[in-house]
Design an enzyme around this catalytic site. Structure first.
Site, short mmCIF file in Angstrom:
data_model
loop_
_atom_site.label_atom_id
_atom_site.label_comp_id
_atom_site.label_asym_id
_atom_site.label_seq_id
_atom_site.Cartn_x
_atom_site.Cartn_y
_atom_site.Cartn_z
N HIS A 187 0.74 -3.07 -8.82
CA HIS A 187 1.15 -4.23 -7.39
C HIS A 187 0.75 -5.28 -8.19
CE1 HIS A 187 0.90 -7.47 -4.52
NE2 HIS A 187 1.72 -7.05 -4.02
N SER A 188 2.37 -6.02 -8.46
CA SER A 188 1.75 -7.36 -8.62
C SER A 188 1.38 -7.18 -10.49
CB SER A 188 1.51 -8.58 -7.96
OG SER A 188 1.21 -9.86 -8.26
N MET A 189 -0.15 -8.63 -10.14
CA MET A 189 -0.67 -7.94 -11.57
C MET A 189 -0.63 -6.57 -12.35
SD MET A 189 -0.16 -10.99 -12.83
CE MET A 189 -1.01 -11.15 -14.81
N GLY A 225 1.06 -3.71 -12.49
CA GLY A 225 2.06 -3.58 -12.77
C GLY A 225 1.83 -4.20 -14.61
#
Length: 148
Positions: A132-134, A136
């Site tokens: 999720h987000s960072m 990733g």
């Protein structure tokens, strides 16, 4: 999200705990399914959720619960085992060395997850990474390390 969520701790080697004292690995389960996970019975396709900047490992619930229900409802021949890392809700987006440390931990954890399947009927050769987000960015960076 239908039943009581459970985050089942996965034991890590002592040298990993010493190196990453604030990080943890969990398997996600709910209802009766959790009991088999507590016994170490992993028979599904392994998926590792990596939270983002200041994110919680408990965010895996929304994805894992829906996938679990879908597998039950569709009576598929496969299901997923969801794992999640607790990276101490660190602010990784603001400091590169934190992302490097998280990446190293995730690479170690991927190998640990695969070790959990040594007695499974079908032994997976890889782990699906979902960030999720960072998280990733951490997932992408894992493939740049020599340990994977």
């Amino acid at each position: 999200m239908y039943q009581l969520p459970q985050y089942i701790p996965i034991k890590l080697p002592s040298h990993v705990v010493e190196r990453f004292p604030y990080y943890s690995l969990y398997a996600y389960g709910e209802g009766r399914y959790s009991e088999s996970l507590k016994k170490g019975l992993y028979t599904g396709i392994p998926v590792l959720f990596i939270p983002g900047n200041s994110g919680s490992h408990k965010q895996v619930r929304s994805l894992a619960s829906v996938a679990f229900r879908k597998a039950l409802d569709d009576e598929t021949d496969f299901h997923f085992n969801f794992f999640t890392v607790d990276i101490n809700e660190e602010l990784g987006a603001f400091y590169g060395p934190v992302l490097e440390k998280q990446t190293e931990f995730v690479a170690i954890v991927v190998n640990r997850i695969l070790e959990l399947y040594t007695n499974a009927t079908v032994i997976p050769k890889s782990v699906i990474l979902v960030g999720h987000s960072m998280g990733g960015m951490v997932a992408r960076a894992v493939y740049t390390l020599d340990t994977v």
